[in-house]
Structures are given as C-alpha cells and as structure tokens.
Design a protein around this motif. Structure first.
Motif, PDB file in Angstrom:
ATOM      1  N   MET A  42      72.675 -49.875 -11.101  1.00  0.00           N
ATOM      2  CA  MET A  42      71.768 -49.306 -12.106  1.00  0.00           C
ATOM      3  C   MET A  42      70.507 -50.144 -12.228  1.00  0.00           C
ATOM      4  O   MET A  42      69.393 -49.619 -12.272  1.00  0.00           O
ATOM      5  N   SER A  43      70.713 -51.432 -12.284  1.00  0.00           N
ATOM      6  CA  SER A  43      69.581 -52.352 -12.421  1.00  0.00           C
ATOM      7  C   SER A  43      68.670 -52.266 -11.198  1.00  0.00           C
ATOM      8  O   SER A  43      67.444 -52.225 -11.331  1.00  0.00           O
ATOM      9  N   ALA A  44      69.255 -52.223 -10.019  1.00  0.00           N
ATOM     10  CA  ALA A  44      68.479 -52.199  -8.780  1.00  0.00           C
ATOM     11  C   ALA A  44      67.734 -50.886  -8.570  1.00  0.00           C
ATOM     12  O   ALA A  44      66.606 -50.878  -8.079  1.00  0.00           O
ATOM     13  N   GLU A  45      68.374 -49.772  -8.923  1.00  0.00           N
ATOM     14  CA  GLU A  45      67.766 -48.470  -8.654  1.00  0.00           C
ATOM     15  C   GLU A  45      66.753 -48.058  -9.706  1.00  0.00           C
ATOM     16  O   GLU A  45      65.902 -47.212  -9.450  1.00  0.00           O
ATOM     17  N   GLY A  46      66.869 -48.615 -10.899  1.00  0.00           N
ATOM     18  CA  GLY A  46      65.901 -48.322 -11.942  1.00  0.00           C
ATOM     19  C   GLY A  46      65.979 -46.934 -12.543  1.00  0.00           C
ATOM     20  O   GLY A  46      65.096 -46.537 -13.291  1.00  0.00           O
ATOM     21  N   GLY A  47      67.019 -46.184 -12.238  1.00  0.00           N
ATOM     22  CA  GLY A  47      67.197 -44.853 -12.828  1.00  0.00           C
ATOM     23  C   GLY A  47      67.946 -44.963 -14.134  1.00  0.00           C
ATOM     24  O   GLY A  47      67.672 -45.844 -14.957  1.00  0.00           O
ATOM     25  N   PRO A  48      68.926 -44.078 -14.342  1.00  0.00           N
ATOM     26  CA  PRO A  48      69.728 -44.137 -15.567  1.00  0.00           C
ATOM     27  C   PRO A  48      70.389 -45.508 -15.725  1.00  0.00           C
ATOM     28  O   PRO A  48      70.815 -46.113 -14.745  1.00  0.00           O
ATOM     29  N   GLN A  49      70.447 -45.969 -16.968  1.00  0.00           N
ATOM     30  CA  GLN A  49      71.018 -47.278 -17.269  1.00  0.00           C
ATOM     31  C   GLN A  49      72.283 -47.100 -18.113  1.00  0.00           C
ATOM     32  O   GLN A  49      72.605 -45.994 -18.552  1.00  0.00           O
ATOM     33  N   LEU A  50      72.977 -48.202 -18.355  1.00  0.00           N
ATOM     34  CA  LEU A  50      74.242 -48.171 -19.075  1.00  0.00           C
ATOM     35  C   LEU A  50      74.158 -47.419 -20.407  1.00  0.00           C
ATOM     36  O   LEU A  50      75.036 -46.594 -20.694  1.00  0.00           O
ATOM     37  N   PRO A  51      73.141 -47.629 -21.232  1.00  0.00           N
ATOM     38  CA  PRO A  51      73.072 -46.874 -22.491  1.00  0.00           C
ATOM     39  C   PRO A  51      73.008 -45.357 -22.295  1.00  0.00           C
ATOM     40  O   PRO A  51      73.491 -44.601 -23.139  1.00  0.00           O
ATOM     41  N   ASP A  52      72.435 -44.910 -21.176  1.00  0.00           N
ATOM     42  CA  ASP A  52      72.382 -43.476 -20.883  1.00  0.00           C
ATOM     43  C   ASP A  52      73.788 -42.914 -20.677  1.00  0.00           C
ATOM     44  O   ASP A  52      74.076 -41.778 -21.071  1.00  0.00           O
ATOM     45  N   LEU A  53      74.653 -43.700 -20.046  1.00  0.00           N
ATOM     46  CA  LEU A  53      76.029 -43.265 -19.820  1.00  0.00           C
ATOM     47  C   LEU A  53      76.865 -43.383 -21.091  1.00  0.00           C
ATOM     48  O   LEU A  53      77.577 -42.442 -21.458  1.00  0.00           O
ATOM     49  N   THR A  54      76.787 -44.531 -21.745  1.00  0.00           N
ATOM     50  CA  THR A  54      77.643 -44.755 -22.918  1.00  0.00           C
ATOM     51  C   THR A  54      77.314 -43.787 -24.051  1.00  0.00           C
ATOM     52  O   THR A  54      78.208 -43.424 -24.825  1.00  0.00           O
ATOM     53  N   ALA A  55      76.076 -43.336 -24.143  1.00  0.00           N
ATOM     54  CA  ALA A  55      75.693 -42.380 -25.187  1.00  0.00           C
ATOM     55  C   ALA A  55      76.401 -41.040 -25.017  1.00  0.00           C
ATOM     56  O   ALA A  55      76.561 -40.287 -25.981  1.00  0.00           O
ATOM     57  N   LEU A  56      76.845 -40.740 -23.797  1.00  0.00           N
ATOM     58  CA  LEU A  56      77.496 -39.461 -23.511  1.00  0.00           C
ATOM     59  C   LEU A  56      79.018 -39.538 -23.541  1.00  0.00           C
ATOM     60  O   LEU A  56      79.686 -38.505 -23.428  1.00  0.00           O
ATOM     61  N   ALA A  57      79.568 -40.729 -23.676  1.00  0.00           N
ATOM     62  CA  ALA A  57      81.022 -40.919 -23.629  1.00  0.00           C
ATOM     63  C   ALA A  57      81.626 -40.963 -25.028  1.00  0.00           C
ATOM     64  O   ALA A  57      80.989 -41.419 -25.976  1.00  0.00           O
ATOM     65  N   THR A  58      82.868 -40.517 -25.111  1.00  0.00           N
ATOM     66  CA  THR A  58      83.598 -40.584 -26.375  1.00  0.00           C
ATOM     67  C   THR A  58      84.079 -42.007 -26.634  1.00  0.00           C
ATOM     68  O   THR A  58      83.987 -42.515 -27.751  1.00  0.00           O
ATOM     69  N   HIS A  59      84.603 -42.648 -25.586  1.00  0.00           N
ATOM     70  CA  HIS A  59      85.105 -44.023 -25.661  1.00  0.00           C
ATOM     71  C   HIS A  59      84.571 -44.782 -24.457  1.00  0.00           C
ATOM     72  O   HIS A  59      84.458 -44.229 -23.366  1.00  0.00           O
ATOM     73  N   VAL A  60      84.289 -46.060 -24.647  1.00  0.00           N
ATOM     74  CA  VAL A  60      83.800 -46.908 -23.561  1.00  0.00           C
ATOM     75  C   VAL A  60      84.713 -48.118 -23.464  1.00  0.00           C
ATOM     76  O   VAL A  60      85.014 -48.757 -24.474  1.00  0.00           O
ATOM     77  N   HIS A  61      85.165 -48.410 -22.241  1.00  0.00           N
ATOM     78  CA  HIS A  61      86.045 -49.554 -21.988  1.00  0.00           C
ATOM     79  C   HIS A  61      85.373 -50.517 -21.028  1.00  0.00           C
ATOM     80  O   HIS A  61      84.697 -50.091 -20.089  1.00  0.00           O
ATOM     81  N   GLU A  62      85.578 -51.789 -21.244  1.00  0.00           N
ATOM     82  CA  GLU A  62      85.070 -52.812 -20.325  1.00  0.00           C
ATOM     83  C   GLU A  62      85.929 -52.812 -19.063  1.00  0.00           C
ATOM     84  O   GLU A  62      87.159 -52.747 -19.137  1.00  0.00           O
TER      85      GLU A  62
END
Length: 184
Positions: A42-62
């Motif tokens: 994500m960091s290298a490609e500069g497109g969608p980042q972690l907050p973009d994914l986590t905002a769409l998820a019900t639960h987030v796990h490490e």
C-alpha cells in the motif's frame, strides 16, 4: 453472513477495496486481516491505504494476533477470501504454515471445510507457484486470478475492478448490483 477477508502483499489493493465495499453495501459482516506485506505494498503503490480498507470492515484484526476469533475453528464464519493473494501467502496456505493470522485463518477455513477463495495477482507463474495453486485447490480452496473479462464492454478501470469483485463474490452466492453477466 460472516466472512473473513485477508489482504496479503500482492499488488492489487484496489481489488480488496472493491470486495470490501461490495460486502459492506450487501450488509455482510467482515473480519479484515491485512498482512504486513500488504501494508508495505500500500505504501509503495500509493493507492488505497489501510484506513480505506478498515473503514469498510465490520471488524479488524492484527495479522500477528494468532489468538483472534478467526484463528479458531469454533468461531463460525461462512468462509474466507484472500484478495490479493501473494505468492508467499499462497505458499504458506499450500503447506499449512500458519505463522500469521491470514495464513492461520485460511488454515482454519480449510480444516473446517468452509469456502476459501484465493485471488492471486502475479504473473508469470513459475513452477513452484503452479504447484502451490494445485495444492490449495486440492485442499479445497477456490483459486481465482484477478483478471477481468471484457464481454461487458468496460469503459473504466473501476468497471474492470467491479467485474473481478462480482466474480469473487459469486463464489459465496452473493450478487453484486450492476454486474453484467454473459449474454445479459
């Protein structure tokens, strides 16, 4: 419906965003696990980042939390998908190497005989990867490539991503609005 969504280090994070967005819109409970490799991509490609994914998820796990709910077969889910699925994650699943939550949740999904869809996004395919693809297939996973069709006459990259999203979610009998099927 409850699905585990793994995101590993293969290029193609927009595919993960498309799938998560569709699942969110369909009201599916999602348990998102993003590998450290995916975070680097994500960091290298500069497109969608972690907050973009986590905002769409019900639960987030490490990814390092091997005690998370989705690491246990007693925690019921309706399956798992890994999008994109890197060659490294594919190899781990093919050989039962469960050293992070993405590979552990995939192992649990297979052991419980739940649907596991692995969306690989890498070319060309060397022999070891082909063998790993066959191994996960034989273990019960569905292997898909992130390659869109063109019979629906796409006019944008977004429409190409939508095609792959719809085909992936077809594996869970979920209908993505706006998907044009063959000869429809």
């Amino acid at each position: 419906m409850r699905l585990v969504v793994g995101v590993s280090g293969g290029s193609g994070i927009p595919y993960a965003v498309g799938v998560l967005r569709a699942l969110h819109e369909l009201g599916v409970e999602t348990h998102l696990v993003v590998s450290s490799g995916a975070k680097r991509v994500m960091s290298a490609e500069g497109g969608p980042q972690l907050p973009d994914l986590t905002a769409l998820a019900t639960h987030v796990h490490e990814d390092r939390d091997l005690a998370a709910s989705v690491a246990s077969g007693s925690y019921r889910t309706d399956g798992m998908l890994i999008v994109p699925c890197s060659a490294g994650t594919l190899a781990k699943v093919a050989h039962g190497f469960a050293d992070n939550l993405v590979s552990r949740a995939a192992h649990v999904t297979l052991k419980e005989r739940r649907p596991l869809v692995m969306v690989v996004r890498e070319d060309p395919l060397p022999r070891p990867m082909l063998q790993n693809l066959l191994a996960v297939h034989d273990a019960g996973a569905t292997v898909m490539t992130a390659s869109p069709g063109f019979y629906h006459a796409p006019e944008s990259v977004e429409e190409l991503l939508h095609f792959v999203t719809a085909r992936v979610l077809d594996q869970f009998r979920l209908d993505v609005p706006g998907f044009k099927r063959w000869k429809e």
